[in-house]
Design a protein around this motif. Structure first.
Motif, PDB file in Angstrom:
ATOM      1  N   ARG A  82       0.908  -1.198  -0.098  1.00 44.08           N
ATOM      2  CA  ARG A  82      -0.129  -0.034   0.066  1.00 44.08           C
ATOM      3  C   ARG A  82       0.923   1.304  -0.118  1.00 44.08           C
ATOM      4  O   ARG A  82       1.780   1.434   0.701  1.00 44.08           O
ATOM      5  N   TYR A  83       0.710   2.115  -0.869  1.00 42.94           N
ATOM      6  CA  TYR A  83       1.467   3.296  -1.037  1.00 42.94           C
ATOM      7  C   TYR A  83       0.931   4.655  -0.463  1.00 42.94           C
ATOM      8  O   TYR A  83      -0.470   4.668  -0.285  1.00 42.94           O
ATOM      9  N   VAL A  84       1.518   5.524   0.273  1.00 40.29           N
ATOM     10  CA  VAL A  84       0.864   6.663   0.758  1.00 40.29           C
ATOM     11  C   VAL A  84       0.159   7.745  -0.450  1.00 40.29           C
ATOM     12  O   VAL A  84       0.801   7.632  -1.302  1.00 40.29           O
ATOM     13  N   PRO A  85      -1.066   7.690  -0.165  1.00 45.86           N
ATOM     14  CA  PRO A  85      -1.639   8.686  -1.253  1.00 45.86           C
ATOM     15  C   PRO A  85      -1.056   9.790  -1.743  1.00 45.86           C
ATOM     16  O   PRO A  85      -0.446  10.686  -0.840  1.00 45.86           O
ATOM     17  N   VAL A  86      -0.979  10.173  -2.934  1.00 45.03           N
ATOM     18  CA  VAL A  86       0.034  11.148  -3.612  1.00 45.03           C
ATOM     19  C   VAL A  86      -0.516  12.516  -3.018  1.00 45.03           C
ATOM     20  O   VAL A  86       0.146  13.611  -2.567  1.00 45.03           O
ATOM     21  N   VAL A  87      -1.899  12.801  -2.816  1.00 46.39           N
ATOM     22  CA  VAL A  87      -2.142  14.151  -2.352  1.00 46.39           C
ATOM     23  C   VAL A  87      -1.844  14.192  -0.942  1.00 46.39           C
ATOM     24  O   VAL A  87      -1.729  15.321  -0.513  1.00 46.39           O
ATOM     25  N   ALA A  88      -2.230  13.396  -0.040  1.00 48.56           N
ATOM     26  CA  ALA A  88      -1.492  13.293   1.241  1.00 48.56           C
ATOM     27  C   ALA A  88      -0.250  13.593   1.548  1.00 48.56           C
ATOM     28  O   ALA A  88       0.298  14.345   2.191  1.00 48.56           O
ATOM     29  N   ALA A  89       0.798  12.965   0.489  1.00 48.94           N
ATOM     30  CA  ALA A  89       2.181  13.102   0.621  1.00 48.94           C
ATOM     31  C   ALA A  89       2.400  14.714   0.215  1.00 48.94           C
ATOM     32  O   ALA A  89       3.419  15.395   0.824  1.00 48.94           O
ATOM     33  N   ARG A  90       1.741  15.151  -0.743  1.00 45.44           N
ATOM     34  CA  ARG A  90       1.838  16.626  -1.049  1.00 45.44           C
ATOM     35  C   ARG A  90       1.724  17.566   0.177  1.00 45.44           C
ATOM     36  O   ARG A  90       2.268  18.410   0.244  1.00 45.44           O
ATOM     37  N   ARG A  91       0.330  17.171   0.824  1.00 39.13           N
ATOM     38  CA  ARG A  91      -0.011  18.136   1.926  1.00 39.13           C
ATOM     39  C   ARG A  91       0.991  18.026   3.053  1.00 39.13           C
ATOM     40  O   ARG A  91       1.460  18.961   3.684  1.00 39.13           O
ATOM     41  N   LEU A  92       1.306  16.648   3.355  1.00 35.96           N
ATOM     42  CA  LEU A  92       2.505  16.412   4.339  1.00 35.96           C
ATOM     43  C   LEU A  92       3.746  17.074   4.003  1.00 35.96           C
ATOM     44  O   LEU A  92       4.424  17.845   4.977  1.00 35.96           O
ATOM     45  N   PHE A  93       4.216  17.016   2.742  1.00 42.00           N
ATOM     46  CA  PHE A  93       5.466  17.860   2.160  1.00 42.00           C
ATOM     47  C   PHE A  93       5.476  19.529   2.577  1.00 42.00           C
ATOM     48  O   PHE A  93       6.215  20.101   3.091  1.00 42.00           O
TER      49      PHE A  93
END
Length: 266
Positions: A82-93
């Motif tokens: 399972r990968y971290v969802p990209v939208v969540a990754a962007r927000r986290l960054f």
């Protein structure tokens, strides 16, 4: 009879010297000889976990990245991921960038950070993991990742964790593996999800599984296993929900569990 044992690595399987003791090693081998599947369940990357698994002679799928990746040791076939969802990754960054927080990520089982600092050096030394620097870190955020990690003071992480849960939503799973490490995975990237998957994979009922751990990131697998075991050195919250508390990682706590519940040695 128990058929599947999932064991956390740090402060559980290995002692404070970062070693699997010969007596624990013999217990693992005795369990395997009895037909029990013994696997590792860790927040570590696959590359780091598989080195320890091979030392112990285990040749099974292992649970890595908190449960976001289950991969065979023998042929390195991926069984579950399972990968971290990209939208969540962007927000986290963006969140970390605004607050100057140290964020690192794994891409293709390699550790990446935006800059070299003491937090990265200490983490790399602790896990014996090489790292790569990518100044244009936004490039890495767009890549598939099993886990992202913030390193900071424990109190500060406790403060921002609720903010991140609200910001990133229910598509992600946020947990602490150690007081200084806040880890972000896909919502189904937990040790509990991975253990459930492996039980189905090997045709066992969950009642036939044992999970052993010491930190809060182990609680999902302890809760879903037939026998949830906390180490003697585990955090109190994990001991409170465990079915059994064993000896510490420096007293061969894992061996004690195998002797008592698998080999029936008392």
């Amino acid at each position: 009879m128990y058929k599947l044992i999932a064991i956390d690595i740090d402060d559980t399987l290995i002692n404070d010297e970062k070693e699997v003791t010969p007596t624990t090693q013999k217990a693992l081998e005795a369990a395997v000889d009895k037909g029990v599947v013994v696997t590792l369940a860790t927040g570590r990357a696959y590359a780091s976990a598989q080195a320890i698994a091979r030392q112990t002679g285990l040749n099974v799928p292992i649970i890595t990245y908190q449960g976001a990746l289950v991969k065979n040791l023998l042929d390195e076939k991926v069984l579950y991921e399972r990968y971290v969802p990209v939208v969540a990754a962007r927000r986290l960054f963006e969140f970390c960038l605004e607050r100057n927080l140290h964020l690192q990520t794994y891409v293709d089982d390699k550790l990446y950070a935006r800059e070299e600092n003491q937090k990265l050096l200490d983490y790399s030394a602790l896990n014996k993991t090489p790292y790569y620097i990518e100044p244009v870190f936004s490039k890495m955020i767009e890549q598939p990742t099993h886990k992202m990690l913030i390193i900071d003071e424990p109190d500060h992480l406790d403060e921002i964790a609720p903010q991140l849960r609200e910001l990133l939503g229910d598509e992600v799973h946020i947990t602490k593996s150690k007081p200084y490490f806040l880890e972000i995975m896909h919502k189904e990237g937990t040790k509990g999800h991975a253990l459930t998957f492996l039980a189905q994979h090997f045709g066992c009922d969950m009642s036939e599984t044992i999970a052993i751990g010491d930190s809060w990131n182990d609680h999902e697998m302890l809760e879903c296993a037939g026998l949830g075991v906390a180490m003697g050195n585990a955090i109190d919250a994990l001991k409170d929900l465990a079915d059994y508390v064993t000896l510490t990682n420096n007293e061969d706590g894992v061996k004690h569990v195998i002797d008592k519940f698998v080999l029936n040695a008392g």
